[in-house]
Design a protein around this motif. Structure first.
Motif, mmCIF file in Angstrom:
data_model
loop_
_atom_site.group_PDB
_atom_site.id
_atom_site.type_symbol
_atom_site.label_atom_id
_atom_site.label_comp_id
_atom_site.label_asym_id
_atom_site.label_seq_id
_atom_site.Cartn_x
_atom_site.Cartn_y
_atom_site.Cartn_z
ATOM 1 N N ASN A 5 -10.736 25.239 3.778
ATOM 2 C CA ASN A 5 -9.554 25.860 3.192
ATOM 3 C C ASN A 5 -8.732 24.801 2.455
ATOM 4 O O ASN A 5 -9.055 23.608 2.478
ATOM 5 C CB ASN A 5 -8.729 26.608 4.245
ATOM 6 N N LYS A 6 -7.668 25.248 1.807
ATOM 7 C CA LYS A 6 -6.889 24.342 0.960
ATOM 8 C C LYS A 6 -6.325 23.175 1.748
ATOM 9 O O LYS A 6 -6.362 22.018 1.295
ATOM 10 C CB LYS A 6 -5.760 25.118 0.269
ATOM 11 N N ARG A 7 -5.787 23.450 2.937
ATOM 12 C CA ARG A 7 -5.186 22.375 3.730
ATOM 13 C C ARG A 7 -6.237 21.378 4.196
ATOM 14 O O ARG A 7 -5.999 20.158 4.213
ATOM 15 C CB ARG A 7 -4.433 22.963 4.930
ATOM 16 N N GLN A 8 -7.417 21.879 4.569
ATOM 17 C CA GLN A 8 -8.488 20.974 4.981
ATOM 18 C C GLN A 8 -8.944 20.091 3.824
ATOM 19 O O GLN A 8 -9.255 18.918 4.011
ATOM 20 C CB GLN A 8 -9.654 21.794 5.543
ATOM 21 N N GLU A 9 -8.958 20.658 2.611
ATOM 22 C CA GLU A 9 -9.294 19.859 1.428
ATOM 23 C C GLU A 9 -8.243 18.771 1.205
ATOM 24 O O GLU A 9 -8.573 17.628 0.854
ATOM 25 C CB GLU A 9 -9.380 20.753 0.184
ATOM 26 N N GLN A 10 -6.966 19.122 1.421
ATOM 27 C CA GLN A 10 -5.896 18.142 1.266
ATOM 28 C C GLN A 10 -6.026 17.012 2.294
ATOM 29 O O GLN A 10 -5.851 15.836 1.965
ATOM 30 C CB GLN A 10 -4.534 18.834 1.421
ATOM 31 N N ILE A 11 -6.337 17.399 3.526
ATOM 32 C CA ILE A 11 -6.523 16.401 4.579
ATOM 33 C C ILE A 11 -7.666 15.459 4.218
ATOM 34 O O ILE A 11 -7.566 14.227 4.346
ATOM 35 C CB ILE A 11 -6.800 17.081 5.938
ATOM 36 N N LEU A 12 -8.739 16.047 3.757
ATOM 37 C CA LEU A 12 -9.911 15.260 3.396
ATOM 38 C C LEU A 12 -9.566 14.258 2.296
ATOM 39 O O LEU A 12 -9.975 13.079 2.359
ATOM 40 C CB LEU A 12 -11.035 16.201 2.935
ATOM 41 N N GLN A 13 -8.793 14.697 1.299
ATOM 42 C CA GLN A 13 -8.438 13.809 0.196
ATOM 43 C C GLN A 13 -7.532 12.676 0.675
ATOM 44 O O GLN A 13 -7.675 11.520 0.258
ATOM 45 C CB GLN A 13 -7.744 14.601 -0.909
ATOM 46 N N ILE A 14 -6.589 13.001 1.575
ATOM 47 C CA ILE A 14 -5.704 11.974 2.112
ATOM 48 C C ILE A 14 -6.499 10.913 2.855
ATOM 49 O O ILE A 14 -6.273 9.705 2.691
ATOM 50 C CB ILE A 14 -4.647 12.617 3.040
ATOM 51 N N VAL A 15 -7.452 11.351 3.686
ATOM 52 C CA VAL A 15 -8.250 10.401 4.455
ATOM 53 C C VAL A 15 -9.142 9.583 3.527
ATOM 54 O O VAL A 15 -9.348 8.373 3.740
ATOM 55 C CB VAL A 15 -9.082 11.137 5.522
ATOM 56 N N LYS A 16 -9.682 10.216 2.479
ATOM 57 C CA LYS A 16 -10.489 9.477 1.496
ATOM 58 C C LYS A 16 -9.665 8.350 0.862
ATOM 59 O O LYS A 16 -10.139 7.231 0.699
ATOM 60 C CB LYS A 16 -10.979 10.410 0.396
ATOM 61 N N ASP A 17 -8.415 8.684 0.519
ATOM 62 C CA ASP A 17 -7.570 7.732 -0.209
ATOM 63 C C ASP A 17 -6.951 6.678 0.700
ATOM 64 O O ASP A 17 -6.821 5.508 0.305
ATOM 65 C CB ASP A 17 -6.447 8.480 -0.937
ATOM 66 N N LEU A 18 -6.586 7.051 1.928
ATOM 67 C CA LEU A 18 -5.770 6.174 2.769
ATOM 68 C C LEU A 18 -6.429 5.773 4.093
ATOM 69 O O LEU A 18 -5.871 4.963 4.825
ATOM 70 C CB LEU A 18 -4.424 6.854 3.075
ATOM 71 N N GLY A 19 -7.576 6.341 4.389
ATOM 72 C CA GLY A 19 -8.195 6.094 5.685
ATOM 73 C C GLY A 19 -8.626 4.648 5.894
ATOM 74 O O GLY A 19 -8.876 3.919 4.913
ATOM 75 N N PRO A 20 -8.687 4.164 7.146
ATOM 76 C CA PRO A 20 -8.381 4.972 8.341
ATOM 77 C C PRO A 20 -6.881 5.255 8.454
ATOM 78 O O PRO A 20 -6.051 4.403 8.139
ATOM 79 C CB PRO A 20 -8.875 4.103 9.495
ATOM 80 N N ILE A 21 -6.573 6.446 8.910
ATOM 81 C CA ILE A 21 -5.191 6.900 8.984
ATOM 82 C C ILE A 21 -5.039 7.788 10.219
ATOM 83 O O ILE A 21 -5.943 8.551 10.559
ATOM 84 C CB ILE A 21 -4.794 7.670 7.698
ATOM 85 N N THR A 22 -3.922 7.658 10.889
ATOM 86 C CA THR A 22 -3.702 8.435 12.110
ATOM 87 C C THR A 22 -3.342 9.876 11.787
ATOM 88 O O THR A 22 -2.906 10.201 10.676
ATOM 89 C CB THR A 22 -2.565 7.824 12.953
ATOM 90 N N GLY A 23 -3.489 10.731 12.785
ATOM 91 C CA GLY A 23 -3.131 12.125 12.620
ATOM 92 C C GLY A 23 -1.660 12.296 12.313
ATOM 93 O O GLY A 23 -1.261 13.177 11.534
ATOM 94 N N GLU A 24 -0.823 11.441 12.917
ATOM 95 C CA GLU A 24 0.613 11.515 12.668
ATOM 96 C C GLU A 24 0.938 11.223 11.208
ATOM 97 O O GLU A 24 1.778 11.894 10.588
ATOM 98 C CB GLU A 24 1.361 10.531 13.575
ATOM 99 N N HIS A 25 0.267 10.228 10.650
ATOM 100 C CA HIS A 25 0.527 9.861 9.260
ATOM 101 C C HIS A 25 0.025 10.941 8.304
ATOM 102 O O HIS A 25 0.654 11.201 7.265
ATOM 103 C CB HIS A 25 -0.111 8.514 8.937
#
Length: 212
Positions: free
Chosen positions: A7-27
């Protein structure tokens, strides 16, 4: 692992982790202006599906794999025992006629031949039985051990073998079935079979999103 539509939110999460990972759930939650609890189901889905991995005190990171690659990885881990079916066996002393009857009654294309110790000694295909039927031989008087393919010319597998490897063997050797065996005191005991139908069932399960 399932092949899933994100879904859209999961795609957003995936993009954030791609760009900034490793990243915590809080961030991740901060980036989306959401609570960690709200994101927990989405993160769990992405992790179970193989898109993300999580490490304690490190956070989430992108695995770098597409949905197709994740599906390929899953297929390459499926073992024979997950899709093997019940074998149909006959004794080496039964007649060709009885073997033909068994093949029709059991609706199979291959019979596995065993000795008095239930150890595999041969394989009977439809071609073997058809070849024996051509001519004027009395089929009730010919034992199957006369016409069967014998050891060591039998291809077999173990339940722990990878299904994709056995599928490749079926194609390369142009055979319909392979016996699944386990080591016994006097040889190999037949405990299952892998056929082209088993491989087809896997294909259907993948199409119906039933492979976990």
């Amino acid at each position: 692992m399932r092949t899933i539509e994100l879904n859209k939110r999961q795609e957003q999460i995936l993009q954030i982790v791609k760009d900034l990972g490793p990243i915590t759930g809080e961030h991740i939650a901060d980036k989306l202006n959401l609570t960690r609890a709200t994101l927990r189901p989405d993160l769990a889905i992405l992790t179970m599906a193989g898109y993300l991995e999580a490490r304690p005190r490190v956070g989430y990171f992108y695995t770098g794999k597409t949905g197709a690659q994740l599906l390929t990885d899953k297929i390459k881990k499926i073992q024979v025992q997950e899709y093997q079916s019940i074998p149909v066996v006959v004794n080496e002393n039964v007649s060709v006629y009885d073997a033909i009857c068994t093949m029709f009654l059991e609706d199979v294309g291959t019979l596995f031949v065993v000795d008095e110790h239930s150890v595999i000694v041969g394989v009977l295909s439809r071609k073997d039985l058809l070849r024996a039927s051509i001519g004027k031989q009395e089929l009730t008087s010919i034992p199957v051990h006369i016409i069967m393919t014998r050891m060591p010319n039998i291809t077999f597998c173990k339940k722990e073998d990878l299904l994709i490897d056995i599928a490749q063997i079926l194609i390369e050797k142009q055979i319909d079935a392979i016996p699944v065996v386990k080591e016994a005191e006097k040889g190999y005991e037949v405990i299952g079979r892998i056929t082209k139908t088993n491989i087809t069932k896997l294909l259907v399960a993948l199409a119906n999103d039933e492979v976990l």
